[in-house]
Design an enzyme around this catalytic site. Structure first.
Site, PDB file in Angstrom:
ATOM      1  N   ALA A 109       0.883  -1.177   0.000  1.00 25.67           N
ATOM      2  CA  ALA A 109       0.000   0.000   0.000  1.00 25.67           C
ATOM      3  C   ALA A 109       0.916   1.221   0.000  1.00 25.67           C
ATOM      4  O   ALA A 109       1.207   1.785   1.036  1.00 25.67           O
ATOM      5  CB  ALA A 109      -0.899  -0.035   1.226  1.00 25.67           C
ATOM      6  N   ALA A 111       1.262   4.366  -2.004  1.00 24.12           N
ATOM      7  CA  ALA A 111       1.134   5.805  -2.305  1.00 24.12           C
ATOM      8  C   ALA A 111       0.975   6.621  -1.023  1.00 24.12           C
ATOM      9  O   ALA A 111       0.363   6.138  -0.077  1.00 24.12           O
ATOM     10  CB  ALA A 111      -0.072   6.041  -3.211  1.00 24.12           C
ATOM     11  N   GLY A 113       4.268   7.254  -1.304  1.00 24.81           N
ATOM     12  CA  GLY A 113       5.605   6.746  -1.582  1.00 24.81           C
ATOM     13  C   GLY A 113       6.636   6.981  -0.491  1.00 24.81           C
ATOM     14  O   GLY A 113       7.828   6.749  -0.709  1.00 24.81           O
ATOM     15  N   GLY A 114       6.197   7.441   0.693  1.00 25.75           N
ATOM     16  CA  GLY A 114       7.151   7.700   1.780  1.00 25.75           C
ATOM     17  C   GLY A 114       7.971   6.466   2.110  1.00 25.75           C
ATOM     18  O   GLY A 114       9.208   6.496   2.108  1.00 25.75           O
ATOM     19  N   ASP A 177       1.551  -1.316   4.914  1.00 21.23           N
ATOM     20  CA  ASP A 177       1.269  -0.073   5.630  1.00 21.23           C
ATOM     21  C   ASP A 177      -0.225   0.167   5.400  1.00 21.23           C
ATOM     22  O   ASP A 177      -0.616   0.872   4.480  1.00 21.23           O
ATOM     23  CB  ASP A 177       2.139   1.043   5.042  1.00 21.23           C
ATOM     24  CG  ASP A 177       2.045   2.325   5.826  1.00 21.23           C
ATOM     25  OD1 ASP A 177       1.859   2.253   7.055  1.00 21.23           O
ATOM     26  OD2 ASP A 177       2.143   3.404   5.209  1.00 21.23           O
ATOM     27  N   CYS A 230      -1.200   3.865  11.153  1.00 20.75           N
ATOM     28  CA  CYS A 230      -1.003   5.121  11.892  1.00 20.75           C
ATOM     29  C   CYS A 230      -2.170   5.276  12.858  1.00 20.75           C
ATOM     30  O   CYS A 230      -2.779   6.328  12.947  1.00 20.75           O
ATOM     31  CB  CYS A 230      -0.833   6.308  10.959  1.00 20.75           C
ATOM     32  SG  CYS A 230      -2.134   6.481   9.779  1.00 20.75           S
TER      33      CYS A 230
HETATM   34  N1  SAM Z   1       2.807   3.650   2.576  1.00 21.49           N
HETATM   35  C1  SAM Z   1       2.376   4.965   2.191  1.00 21.49           C
HETATM   36  C2  SAM Z   1       3.498   5.956   2.467  1.00 21.49           C
HETATM   37  O1  SAM Z   1       4.342   5.695   3.315  1.00 21.49           O
HETATM   38  O2  SAM Z   1       3.559   6.987   1.780  1.00 21.49           O
HETATM   39  C3  SAM Z   1       1.079   5.365   2.871  1.00 21.49           C
HETATM   40  C4  SAM Z   1       0.007   4.347   2.672  1.00 21.49           C
HETATM   41  S1  SAM Z   1      -1.542   4.724   3.370  1.00 21.49           S
HETATM   42  C5  SAM Z   1      -1.297   4.504   5.050  1.00 21.49           C
HETATM   43  C6  SAM Z   1      -2.486   3.332   2.926  1.00 21.49           C
HETATM   44  C7  SAM Z   1      -2.671   3.089   1.445  1.00 21.49           C
HETATM   45  O3  SAM Z   1      -3.528   1.956   1.276  1.00 21.49           O
HETATM   46  C8  SAM Z   1      -3.325   4.226   0.690  1.00 21.49           C
HETATM   47  O4  SAM Z   1      -2.495   4.639  -0.350  1.00 21.49           O
HETATM   48  C9  SAM Z   1      -4.610   3.614   0.145  1.00 21.49           C
HETATM   49  O5  SAM Z   1      -4.918   4.081  -1.131  1.00 21.49           O
HETATM   50  C10 SAM Z   1      -4.314   2.132   0.124  1.00 21.49           C
HETATM   51  N2  SAM Z   1      -5.499   1.279   0.208  1.00 21.49           N
HETATM   52  C11 SAM Z   1      -6.793   1.641   0.419  1.00 21.49           C
HETATM   53  N3  SAM Z   1      -7.592   0.565   0.391  1.00 21.49           N
HETATM   54  C12 SAM Z   1      -6.811  -0.513   0.172  1.00 21.49           C
HETATM   55  C13 SAM Z   1      -7.041  -1.905   0.025  1.00 21.49           C
HETATM   56  N4  SAM Z   1      -8.253  -2.401   0.128  1.00 21.49           N
HETATM   57  N5  SAM Z   1      -5.975  -2.695  -0.222  1.00 21.49           N
HETATM   58  C14 SAM Z   1      -4.737  -2.177  -0.308  1.00 21.49           C
HETATM   59  N6  SAM Z   1      -4.456  -0.883  -0.177  1.00 21.49           N
HETATM   60  C15 SAM Z   1      -5.479  -0.050   0.050  1.00 21.49           C
END
Ligand code: SAM
Length: 458
Positions: A109, A111, A113-114, A177, A230
């Protein structure tokens, strides 16, 4: 900042987790502004460009004294650093302590991209990262951030966790994540605050469980799974670790913590032994709320080696033959590359990961891979922007160092009045870091900064 209102049920739960006295400190921290921190790209800069303090668990991380205007800093656009809250950078410490072998990693997961830029840095020239984001609209920013980071060791994919089935036992490390209720982001993200409810927590936990069920088997024998959120609550954290352990074979991993860091360890008893998680609270650490846990796949778990294919078949991509790859490497000053052609544009990919790439290509939707180099027309390269900001050499092009004002004009994609010695393609640099290309036609200079990335209205 206006006073933050907190859901009474959330208050009650946090009181239970922290105790009444510490809860007061936590609530006060929520009323404060969040700290700004950055992680340097060590392939581009070695010193922090702002006044700040090192983050103890990340050798490239710094908490800044005050928040600069990043949009107007050319170094930001050159991929010299990534703005990331400090708690998440603990992943660097996990990789360091465990000396995780540099192989093929998946950021499920990813985006914006951190954490992908952090993993890409760790893997450097030895490993490969698959940075996946299921939401199509968020793929663009993920791709942009990884291109700016410039290491060329990443494949960006756009898939649902369910699409990874065929890659069981394929990855040395999988980072999940997970999308969560965001309790740790309350002071940064008003939406997380307003959205919070016990039902939302339940909904997030259900989604996390589905995701873990789909990807818990992707880690190969001896590899690692990192689960992070988080958020603070146990339903989305400890309960998920218990679920994972009940469904898949994993062993516990315990991190060494310096008490000065004030990270809280949580013991998670399960039928398979005690596992561990780590909580970061904003009143204790110089970052936001965060939870992270590491698990190890037993050495004898399934290990899938990619199958070598005799012929490369793909509807859009063409593979460049070995001899031509060598000739291109010599011409460009690169090493160990496999090239592919997409719409007449060359993409450079590390040849040691070619078989893995070709296997991934069969099951996932690839949005980007390696580094786009550009087109070659009659012996002349039309270089891509991605190549400019990558760490790959650009040996046959002339460079021109520009001032901050000129850099900002370039990044706004405005016309530039530069005096350039040579005609043709010129790589503009700011503080020695490449920003992009201009083409000097003799009577004018064309700005090739990507339109969709330009700085607007500032
Ligand atoms: N890892 C990213 C960073 O460090 O920049 C932040 C990720 S954010 C906490 C969680 C991500 O999970 C989002 O980009 C979201 O679009 C994605 N997401 C949402 N629903 C999801 C699903 N059912 N399965 C996988 N990823 C999902």
């Amino acid at each position: 900042m206006s006073e933050i209102t907190i859901h009474p049920e959330f208050q009650k739960r946090m009181n239970l987790l922290l105790g009444e006295v510490e809860y007061q400190e936590f609530e006060m921290a929520l009323q404060e502004d969040s700290l700004t921190s950055i992680r340097l790209n060590p392939f581009k800069i070695s010193t922090c460009p702002f006044e700040g303090n090192p983050i103890p668990w990340s050798s490239n991380g710094f908490t800044l004294k005050k928040r600069p205007g990043f949009t107007l800093d050319p170094l930001f656009h050159a991929g010299a650093y990534y703005v990331q809250e400090a708690s998440s950078m603990f992943i660097s410490e996990i990789l360091r302590q465990l000396q995780v072998p540099k192989g093929i990693f998946l950021d499920l997961a990813a985006a914006p991209g951190g954490k992908s830029t952090l993993l890409s840095t760790y893997l450097a020239q030895e490993g490969l990262l698959v940075a996946n984001e299921v939401i199509q609209s968020r793929n663009q920013i993920l791709k942009e951030n990884l291109i700016k980071w410039g290491l060329g060791n990443t494949i960006v994919t756009n898939n649902d966790p369910a699409h990874f089935q065929e890659l069981e036992g394929f990855f040395d490390l999988v980072l999940i994540d997970a999308p969560c209720s965001g309790e740790g982001m309350f002071r940064k993200d008003p939406e997380a605050r307003n959205e919070w409810s016990p039902d939302h927590v339940k909904l997030c936990a259900g989604r996390q469980q589905r995701i873990l069920d789909q990807v818990g088997g992707l880690v190969k024998g001896g590899g690692y799974l990192i689960y992070s959120t988080c958020t603070f609550n146990e339903q989305e954290n400890e309960e998920m670790i218990r679920f994972l352990v009940s469904e898949f074979a994993y062993e516990p991993v315990r991190m060494e913590l310096d008490p000065k860091w004030k990270i809280e360890e949580s013991s998670i008893p399960t039928e398979e032994g005690t596992f561990f998680g780590y909580r970061f609270y904003p009143h204790r650490v110089p970052g936001e709320g965060f939870f992270i846990s590491v698990l190890k796949r037993p050495n004898d778990a399934y290990n899938q080696e990619p199958k070598k294919k005799k012929d490369f078949k793909h509807p859009f991509l063409k593979m460049v033959d070995e001899k031509t790859c060598q000739t291109l490497d010599e011409e460009l000053g690169f090493e160990n590359s496999q090239y592919y052609l997409l719409n007449d544009s060359y993409f450079r990919f590390p040849s040691m990961w070619k078989t893995h790439f070709e296997q991934i290509l069969q099951s996932l939707n690839i949005r980007y891979f390696g580094t786009e180099i550009g087109k070659k027309q009659k012996e002349e390269w039309i270089p891509s922007h991605d190549w400019a900001v990558s760490i790959l050499p650009k040996k046959d092009f002339s460079n021109q160092e520009i001032s901050e004002n000129e850099a900002l004009e370039f990044l706004r994609k405005n016309d530039l009045e530069l005096t350039l010695e040579k005609v043709g393609w010129v790589l503009l640099t700011y503080q020695k870091l490449p920003l992009g290309w201009v083409k000097n036609l003799g009577n004018r200079v064309n700005n090739y900064y990507p339109k969709e990335w330009r700085i607007r209205n500032l």
